[in-house]
Design a protein around this motif. Structure first.
Motif, PDB file in Angstrom:
ATOM      1  N   MET A   4       0.987  -0.830  -0.066  1.00  0.00           N
ATOM      2  CA  MET A   4       0.094   0.006  -0.026  1.00  0.00           C
ATOM      3  C   MET A   4       0.896   1.432   0.007  1.00  0.00           C
ATOM      4  SD  MET A   4      -3.353   0.818   2.434  1.00  0.00           S
ATOM      5  CE  MET A   4      -4.058   2.587   2.466  1.00  0.00           C
ATOM      6  N   LYS A   5       1.088   2.438  -1.167  1.00  0.00           N
ATOM      7  CA  LYS A   5       1.592   3.733  -1.258  1.00  0.00           C
ATOM      8  C   LYS A   5       0.816   4.132   0.093  1.00  0.00           C
ATOM      9  CE  LYS A   5       3.845   2.286  -4.835  1.00  0.00           C
ATOM     10  NZ  LYS A   5       5.409   1.935  -4.699  1.00  0.00           N
ATOM     11  N   THR A   6       2.252   5.109   0.737  1.00  0.00           N
ATOM     12  CA  THR A   6       1.928   5.989   1.313  1.00  0.00           C
ATOM     13  C   THR A   6       1.241   7.236   1.183  1.00  0.00           C
ATOM     14  OG1 THR A   6       3.560   4.880   2.701  1.00  0.00           O
ATOM     15  CG2 THR A   6       3.105   7.302   4.170  1.00  0.00           C
ATOM     16  N   ALA A   7       1.671   7.707   0.024  1.00  0.00           N
ATOM     17  CA  ALA A   7       1.000   8.664  -0.331  1.00  0.00           C
ATOM     18  C   ALA A   7      -0.106   8.758  -0.559  1.00  0.00           C
ATOM     19  CB  ALA A   7       1.726   9.019  -2.123  1.00  0.00           C
ATOM     20  N   GLY A   8      -0.847   9.886  -0.205  1.00  0.00           N
ATOM     21  CA  GLY A   8      -2.551   9.849  -0.349  1.00  0.00           C
ATOM     22  C   GLY A   8      -3.188   9.613   1.078  1.00  0.00           C
ATOM     23  N   GLU A   9      -2.519   8.918   1.879  1.00  0.00           N
ATOM     24  CA  GLU A   9      -3.322   8.275   2.932  1.00  0.00           C
ATOM     25  C   GLU A   9      -3.049   8.908   3.801  1.00  0.00           C
ATOM     26  OE1 GLU A   9      -5.016   5.269   2.478  1.00  0.00           O
ATOM     27  OE2 GLU A   9      -4.536   5.523   0.544  1.00  0.00           O
ATOM     28  N   VAL A  10      -4.460   9.223   5.003  1.00  0.00           N
ATOM     29  CA  VAL A  10      -4.374   9.403   6.324  1.00  0.00           C
ATOM     30  C   VAL A  10      -3.290   8.634   7.012  1.00  0.00           C
ATOM     31  CG1 VAL A  10      -5.607   9.928   8.050  1.00  0.00           C
ATOM     32  CG2 VAL A  10      -6.314  10.763   5.805  1.00  0.00           C
ATOM     33  N   VAL A  11      -2.630   9.066   7.995  1.00  0.00           N
ATOM     34  CA  VAL A  11      -1.721   8.128   8.760  1.00  0.00           C
ATOM     35  C   VAL A  11      -2.189   8.537   9.915  1.00  0.00           C
ATOM     36  CG1 VAL A  11       0.962   7.040   9.311  1.00  0.00           C
ATOM     37  CG2 VAL A  11      -0.378   7.726   6.627  1.00  0.00           C
ATOM     38  N   LEU A  12      -2.447   7.105  10.757  1.00  0.00           N
ATOM     39  CA  LEU A  12      -2.350   7.611  12.412  1.00  0.00           C
ATOM     40  C   LEU A  12      -0.970   6.842  13.048  1.00  0.00           C
ATOM     41  CD1 LEU A  12      -3.808   8.450  14.989  1.00  0.00           C
ATOM     42  CD2 LEU A  12      -4.625   6.203  14.973  1.00  0.00           C
ATOM     43  N   ILE A  13      -0.413   7.792  14.193  1.00  0.00           N
ATOM     44  CA  ILE A  13       1.061   7.363  14.757  1.00  0.00           C
ATOM     45  C   ILE A  13       0.713   6.926  15.992  1.00  0.00           C
ATOM     46  CG2 ILE A  13       3.412   6.809  14.690  1.00  0.00           C
ATOM     47  CD1 ILE A  13       3.443   8.466  12.086  1.00  0.00           C
ATOM     48  N   THR A  14       0.686   6.326  16.895  1.00  0.00           N
ATOM     49  CA  THR A  14       1.409   6.531  18.051  1.00  0.00           C
ATOM     50  C   THR A  14       2.688   6.314  18.498  1.00  0.00           C
ATOM     51  OG1 THR A  14       0.545   3.581  18.453  1.00  0.00           O
ATOM     52  CG2 THR A  14      -1.594   5.154  18.363  1.00  0.00           C
ATOM     53  N   GLY A  15       2.465   6.936  19.638  1.00  0.00           N
ATOM     54  CA  GLY A  15       3.833   7.594  20.637  1.00  0.00           C
ATOM     55  C   GLY A  15       4.808   8.309  19.402  1.00  0.00           C
ATOM     56  N   ALA A  16       3.995   9.240  19.601  1.00  0.00           N
ATOM     57  CA  ALA A  16       4.589   9.979  17.468  1.00  0.00           C
ATOM     58  C   ALA A  16       5.760  11.270  18.364  1.00  0.00           C
ATOM     59  CB  ALA A  16       3.718  10.597  17.138  1.00  0.00           C
ATOM     60  N   GLY A  17       6.023  10.606  19.862  1.00  0.00           N
ATOM     61  CA  GLY A  17       6.608  12.053  20.564  1.00  0.00           C
ATOM     62  C   GLY A  17       7.980  11.486  20.534  1.00  0.00           C
ATOM     63  N   GLY A  18       8.938  11.225  20.675  1.00  0.00           N
ATOM     64  CA  GLY A  18      10.183  10.790  20.243  1.00  0.00           C
ATOM     65  C   GLY A  18      10.057   9.491  19.939  1.00  0.00           C
ATOM     66  N   GLY A  19      11.827   9.597  19.432  1.00  0.00           N
ATOM     67  CA  GLY A  19      12.213   7.943  18.897  1.00  0.00           C
ATOM     68  C   GLY A  19      11.609   7.808  17.523  1.00  0.00           C
ATOM     69  N   ILE A  20      11.683   6.275  17.134  1.00  0.00           N
ATOM     70  CA  ILE A  20      10.754   5.642  16.316  1.00  0.00           C
ATOM     71  C   ILE A  20       9.682   6.775  15.163  1.00  0.00           C
ATOM     72  CG2 ILE A  20       9.635   3.678  15.386  1.00  0.00           C
ATOM     73  CD1 ILE A  20      12.046   1.990  17.330  1.00  0.00           C
ATOM     74  N   GLY A  21       8.712   6.929  16.687  1.00  0.00           N
ATOM     75  CA  GLY A  21       7.561   7.605  16.499  1.00  0.00           C
ATOM     76  C   GLY A  21       7.870   8.691  15.586  1.00  0.00           C
ATOM     77  N   GLN A  22       8.468   9.737  16.220  1.00  0.00           N
ATOM     78  CA  GLN A  22       8.858  10.873  15.382  1.00  0.00           C
ATOM     79  C   GLN A  22       9.464  10.301  14.020  1.00  0.00           C
ATOM     80  OE1 GLN A  22      11.498  13.800  17.146  1.00  0.00           O
ATOM     81  NE2 GLN A  22       9.575  14.534  18.702  1.00  0.00           N
ATOM     82  N   ALA A  23      10.061   9.359  13.669  1.00  0.00           N
ATOM     83  CA  ALA A  23      10.306   9.146  12.533  1.00  0.00           C
ATOM     84  C   ALA A  23       9.279   8.464  11.663  1.00  0.00           C
ATOM     85  CB  ALA A  23      11.432   7.828  13.287  1.00  0.00           C
ATOM     86  N   LEU A  24       9.095   7.869  12.307  1.00  0.00           N
ATOM     87  CA  LEU A  24       8.231   7.734  11.435  1.00  0.00           C
ATOM     88  C   LEU A  24       7.146   8.979  10.535  1.00  0.00           C
ATOM     89  CD1 LEU A  24       6.544   4.117  13.184  1.00  0.00           C
ATOM     90  CD2 LEU A  24       7.662   4.052  11.134  1.00  0.00           C
ATOM     91  N   ALA A  25       6.301   9.667  11.816  1.00  0.00           N
ATOM     92  CA  ALA A  25       6.069  10.919  11.131  1.00  0.00           C
ATOM     93  C   ALA A  25       6.493  11.470  10.523  1.00  0.00           C
ATOM     94  CB  ALA A  25       5.357  11.998  12.416  1.00  0.00           C
ATOM     95  N   ARG A  26       8.077  11.715  10.414  1.00  0.00           N
ATOM     96  CA  ARG A  26       8.829  12.493   9.123  1.00  0.00           C
ATOM     97  C   ARG A  26       8.784  11.182   8.020  1.00  0.00           C
ATOM     98  NH1 ARG A  26      12.810  12.962  13.826  1.00  0.00           N
ATOM     99  NH2 ARG A  26      12.582  15.067  14.514  1.00  0.00           N
ATOM    100  N   GLU A  27       9.087  10.062   8.024  1.00  0.00           N
ATOM    101  CA  GLU A  27       9.248   9.702   6.723  1.00  0.00           C
ATOM    102  C   GLU A  27       7.541   9.522   5.238  1.00  0.00           C
ATOM    103  OE1 GLU A  27      10.966   6.496   3.996  1.00  0.00           O
ATOM    104  OE2 GLU A  27      11.313   7.803   5.912  1.00  0.00           O
ATOM    105  N   ALA A  28       6.577   8.935   6.876  1.00  0.00           N
ATOM    106  CA  ALA A  28       5.623   9.057   6.360  1.00  0.00           C
ATOM    107  C   ALA A  28       4.698  10.924   5.369  1.00  0.00           C
ATOM    108  CB  ALA A  28       4.360   9.033   7.522  1.00  0.00           C
TER     109      ALA A  28
END
Length: 259
Positions: free
Chosen positions: A1-25
Motif C-alpha cells: 500500500m502506498k503511503t502517498a495520499g493516505e491518512v496516517v495515524l501514529i501512536t508514540g509519536a512524541g519521540g524515537g521511532i514515532g517521530q521518525a515514522l512521522a517524518r518518513e510518512a
C-alpha cells in the motif's frame, strides 16, 4: 500500500521511532498525519515540524483510543495506515527472579504493548474492511521473535503483539488489509538508554530514521515481517532448527553476562 495520499495515524509519536515514522510518512506524501502520545513537548514539536494533528492522551485508556480514532477520522479523513508504535520497556530485571516485577508493571506492559494494538485495530479495522483497503504497521521488537534476556515483561508482551499481528494478517488479508510487523533490535532512542542488557546492542544500534524507512518500505511492499537488523533472520532460523540448543546457548550467554 502506498503511503502517498493516505491518512496516517501514529501512536508514540512524541519521540524515537514515532517521530521518525512521522517524518518518513510526510516525506512519502501522506495526505495527513495524526500524531498521538502523552502530552509533552516532543509531540508538539513533531506536529509543528510535519504539519500533523496532535491528539494527546494515554493509550491505557480504552475510551481515549475510541475518541482518538473518531477525532482523527472526523478531522483528517478515513485512516489508511495505522502505526501502532507506542511501547514500554518497564520491568527490565538486572538481577534476581525474572518474574519479580510487580503486577502493576506487568499490567503497564500488557496495556501499552498489547492491548493498545488490540483496541486501535478494533477501532480502525471495520472502516478499512468496508473500504476494502488499509494497512497496520506494528512496531514490535526482535524480542517478540527471540526473547530478550532480563526482560520477561517486555519479551512476553512483544511475543503477544506479534501473535496479534499474525492473527490480523491471516484473518483479514482477504479483506484487503495489510499488516507489517517491524521488529528491530537496538535503536537509538530514549528507550534504549533504559535497557541495560547488552544483547539489545550486540548487532549494532540503528538510527530511528533508518528503522522508520525500512518499516514504510515494508508497508509499500506488502511485507509482513521487517527485521532491520539482518542477523535476526539467522537467529530465528537457529532457534527454529533446534529449540533446545537455542535455550542452552541463551542460558550460557546470560551466565557470562552476569559475571
Amino acid at each position: 500500500m502506498k503511503t502517498a495520499g493516505e491518512v496516517v495515524l501514529i501512536t508514540g509519536a512524541g519521540g524515537g521511532i514515532g517521530q521518525a515514522l512521522a517524518r518518513e510518512a510526510k516525506a512519502r506524501g501522506a495526505k495527513a498525519l495524526v500524531l498521538s502520545d502523552l502530552a509533552g513537548p516532543g509531540l508538539e514539536a513533531i506536529a509543528a515540524e510535519t504539519g500533523g494533528l496532535a491528539l494527546a492522551g494515554d493509550l491505557r485508556d480504552a475510551g481515549f483510543i475510541t475518541r482518538l480514532v473518531a477525532d482523527a477520522e472526523e478531522r483528517a479523513g478515513p485512516i489508511g495506515i495505522l502505526c501502532c508504535n507506542a511501547g514500554t520497556a518497564a520491568g527490565w530485571v538486572e538481577a534476581g527472579v525474572i518474574t519479580s516485577p510487580d503486577d502493576a508493571l506487568w499490567s503497564l506492559a500488557w496495556e501499552v504493548n498489547v492491548l493498545s494494538h488490540v483496541r486501535l485495530s478494533r477501532a480502525v479495522l471495520p472502516g478499512m474492511i468496508a473500504r476494502g483497503r488499509g494497512h497496520l504497521l506494528q512496531t514490535i521488537s526482535a524480542a517478540g521473535l527471540l526473547t530478550a534476556p532480563g526482560a520477561a515483561t517486555y519479551s512476553a508482551t512483544k511475543h503477544a503483539a506479534l501473535g496479534l499481528a499474525e492473527s490480523i494478517a491471516i484473518a483479514h488479508g482477504g479483506d484487503g488489509i495489510g499488516v507489517t510487523a517491524l521488529c528491530p533490535q537496538g535503536v537509538d532512542t530514549a528507550m534504549l538508554a533504559d535497557v541495560k542488557d547488552e544483547a539489545t546492542r550486540a548487532d549494532g544500534v540503528m538510527s530511528a530514521a533508518e528503522v522508520a524507512r525500512l518499516g514504510f518500505d515494508g508497508v509499500e511492499a506488502g511485507q509482513f515481517l521487517v527485521t532491520p537488523h539482518q542477523r535476526v533472520r539467522r537467529y530465528m532460523a537457529k532457534k527454529a532448527s533446534d529449540y533446545e540448543a537455542w535455550i542452552t546457548a541463551m542460558q550460557g550467554y546470560t551466565a557470562r553476562n552476569r559475571g
